[in-house]
Design a protein around this motif. Sequence first.
Motif, PDB file in Angstrom:
ATOM      1  N   LEU A   1       1.124  -1.625  -0.191  1.00  0.00           N
ATOM      2  CA  LEU A   1       0.427  -0.054   0.027  1.00  0.00           C
ATOM      3  C   LEU A   1       1.121   1.394   0.064  1.00  0.00           C
ATOM      4  N   LEU A   2       0.191   1.723  -0.768  1.00  0.00           N
ATOM      5  CA  LEU A   2       0.791   3.820  -0.620  1.00  0.00           C
ATOM      6  C   LEU A   2       0.561   4.433   0.512  1.00  0.00           C
ATOM      7  N   TYR A   3      -0.483   4.308   1.295  1.00  0.00           N
ATOM      8  CA  TYR A   3      -1.268   4.899   2.030  1.00  0.00           C
ATOM      9  C   TYR A   3      -1.793   3.814   2.791  1.00  0.00           C
ATOM     10  N   ALA A   4      -2.032   4.178   4.112  1.00  0.00           N
ATOM     11  CA  ALA A   4      -2.643   3.432   5.178  1.00  0.00           C
ATOM     12  C   ALA A   4      -4.130   4.614   5.941  1.00  0.00           C
ATOM     13  N   ILE A   5      -4.802   5.189   6.001  1.00  0.00           N
ATOM     14  CA  ILE A   5      -5.652   5.783   7.446  1.00  0.00           C
ATOM     15  C   ILE A   5      -6.138   4.911   7.990  1.00  0.00           C
ATOM     16  N   VAL A   6      -5.774   5.452   9.343  1.00  0.00           N
ATOM     17  CA  VAL A   6      -5.924   4.658  10.855  1.00  0.00           C
ATOM     18  C   VAL A   6      -6.611   5.048  11.644  1.00  0.00           C
ATOM     19  N   PRO A   7      -6.744   5.421  12.611  1.00  0.00           N
ATOM     20  CA  PRO A   7      -7.286   6.414  14.054  1.00  0.00           C
ATOM     21  C   PRO A   7      -6.094   7.122  15.354  1.00  0.00           C
ATOM     22  N   GLU A   8      -5.134   6.213  14.999  1.00  0.00           N
ATOM     23  CA  GLU A   8      -4.394   6.718  15.547  1.00  0.00           C
ATOM     24  C   GLU A   8      -2.826   6.870  15.230  1.00  0.00           C
ATOM     25  N   LYS A   9      -1.513   7.545  15.326  1.00  0.00           N
ATOM     26  CA  LYS A   9      -0.354   7.981  15.541  1.00  0.00           C
ATOM     27  C   LYS A   9      -0.082   6.742  15.319  1.00  0.00           C
TER      28      LYS A   9
ATOM     29  N   ASN B   1      -8.278  12.338  15.655  1.00  0.00           N
ATOM     30  CA  ASN B   1      -7.620  11.925  15.832  1.00  0.00           C
ATOM     31  C   ASN B   1      -7.462  10.600  14.847  1.00  0.00           C
ATOM     32  N   VAL B   2      -7.094  11.564  13.583  1.00  0.00           N
ATOM     33  CA  VAL B   2      -7.210  10.030  12.156  1.00  0.00           C
ATOM     34  C   VAL B   2      -5.670  10.195  11.903  1.00  0.00           C
ATOM     35  N   VAL B   3      -4.752   9.307  11.330  1.00  0.00           N
ATOM     36  CA  VAL B   3      -3.579   9.542  10.270  1.00  0.00           C
ATOM     37  C   VAL B   3      -3.113   9.165   9.639  1.00  0.00           C
ATOM     38  N   LEU B   4      -2.262   9.525   8.908  1.00  0.00           N
ATOM     39  CA  LEU B   4      -2.367   9.054   7.498  1.00  0.00           C
ATOM     40  C   LEU B   4      -0.699   8.535   7.934  1.00  0.00           C
ATOM     41  N   VAL B   5      -0.494   7.181   7.057  1.00  0.00           N
ATOM     42  CA  VAL B   5       0.497   6.204   7.289  1.00  0.00           C
ATOM     43  C   VAL B   5       1.561   6.498   5.588  1.00  0.00           C
ATOM     44  N   GLY B   6       1.801   6.943   5.827  1.00  0.00           N
ATOM     45  CA  GLY B   6       3.770   6.095   4.381  1.00  0.00           C
ATOM     46  C   GLY B   6       4.660   6.071   5.189  1.00  0.00           C
ATOM     47  N   THR B   7       5.674   5.902   4.363  1.00  0.00           N
ATOM     48  CA  THR B   7       7.026   5.288   4.276  1.00  0.00           C
ATOM     49  C   THR B   7       7.304   6.791   3.925  1.00  0.00           C
ATOM     50  N   PRO B   8       8.954   6.741   4.650  1.00  0.00           N
ATOM     51  CA  PRO B   8       9.350   7.834   5.119  1.00  0.00           C
ATOM     52  C   PRO B   8       9.337   8.694   3.719  1.00  0.00           C
ATOM     53  N   ASP B   9      10.051   8.781   2.630  1.00  0.00           N
ATOM     54  CA  ASP B   9       9.668   9.308   1.354  1.00  0.00           C
ATOM     55  C   ASP B   9       8.804   9.730   1.215  1.00  0.00           C
ATOM     56  N   ILE B  10       7.741   9.859   1.070  1.00  0.00           N
ATOM     57  CA  ILE B  10       6.704  10.434   1.102  1.00  0.00           C
ATOM     58  C   ILE B  10       6.852  11.288   1.292  1.00  0.00           C
ATOM     59  N   ASP B  11       5.922  12.227   0.253  1.00  0.00           N
ATOM     60  CA  ASP B  11       5.798  13.768   0.238  1.00  0.00           C
ATOM     61  C   ASP B  11       4.540  14.463   1.549  1.00  0.00           C
ATOM     62  N   PHE B  12       3.961  14.307   2.157  1.00  0.00           N
ATOM     63  CA  PHE B  12       2.660  14.078   2.539  1.00  0.00           C
ATOM     64  C   PHE B  12       2.865  15.481   2.714  1.00  0.00           C
ATOM     65  N   ASN B  13       3.163  16.780   2.489  1.00  0.00           N
ATOM     66  CA  ASN B  13       2.558  18.386   2.098  1.00  0.00           C
ATOM     67  C   ASN B  13       1.939  17.673   0.326  1.00  0.00           C
TER      68      ASN B  13
END
Length: 173
Positions: free
Chosen positions: A137-145, A160-172
């Motif tokens: 998966l590129l991203y996961a949307i989960v309820p907590e960090k 409290n909803v966070v987007l999870v991705g690998t460190p190389d993803i530009d979250f901006n």
Amino acid sequence: MINLEWLRTFRAVYKTKSLSKAADMLMVSQPTVSQQISALESRMGKKLFERKSKGVIETDVGQMLNTMISGSIEALEGVEHKIIKPDSNLKNILTIGVSPHLYKTTFCQNILSLGEYVHLTFGSKQQLIRDVEEGNLLYAIVPEKQNTYDTYCHHLTAQNVVLVGTPDIDFNE
């Protein structure tokens, strides 16, 4: 199981009312079209067309089959056209994992606004994070960090909803 190509050939014959015109449309030989229609009729155990000297006429079963498959076949052809079109504006596929609950309560109305082709996977928080870590998966949307060695979390909402991705993803973005 019915071969998808048989159904595609059926649609072409249905539209053109001719085996040879369908062959031209599909860029195959007329005998290939005839064989595929015969195979489909054999599999269904029903005649779909009556052969005439100047083409074919659909039977009642043929009309019913056309009604049942026309939208699906056209949708698949649209996908094919969009992907192979040289100037396609198809963007990258976004693979996002989300829990069914979060999807239903928070994101089902907003997913389509991404403007990209989105492939959703549903699962538990732990499974979704593992899928991001493994590159499924590129991203996961989960309820907590929950930062891990291979992932980074970014808050999406004041809730409290966070987007999870690998460190190389530009979250901006």
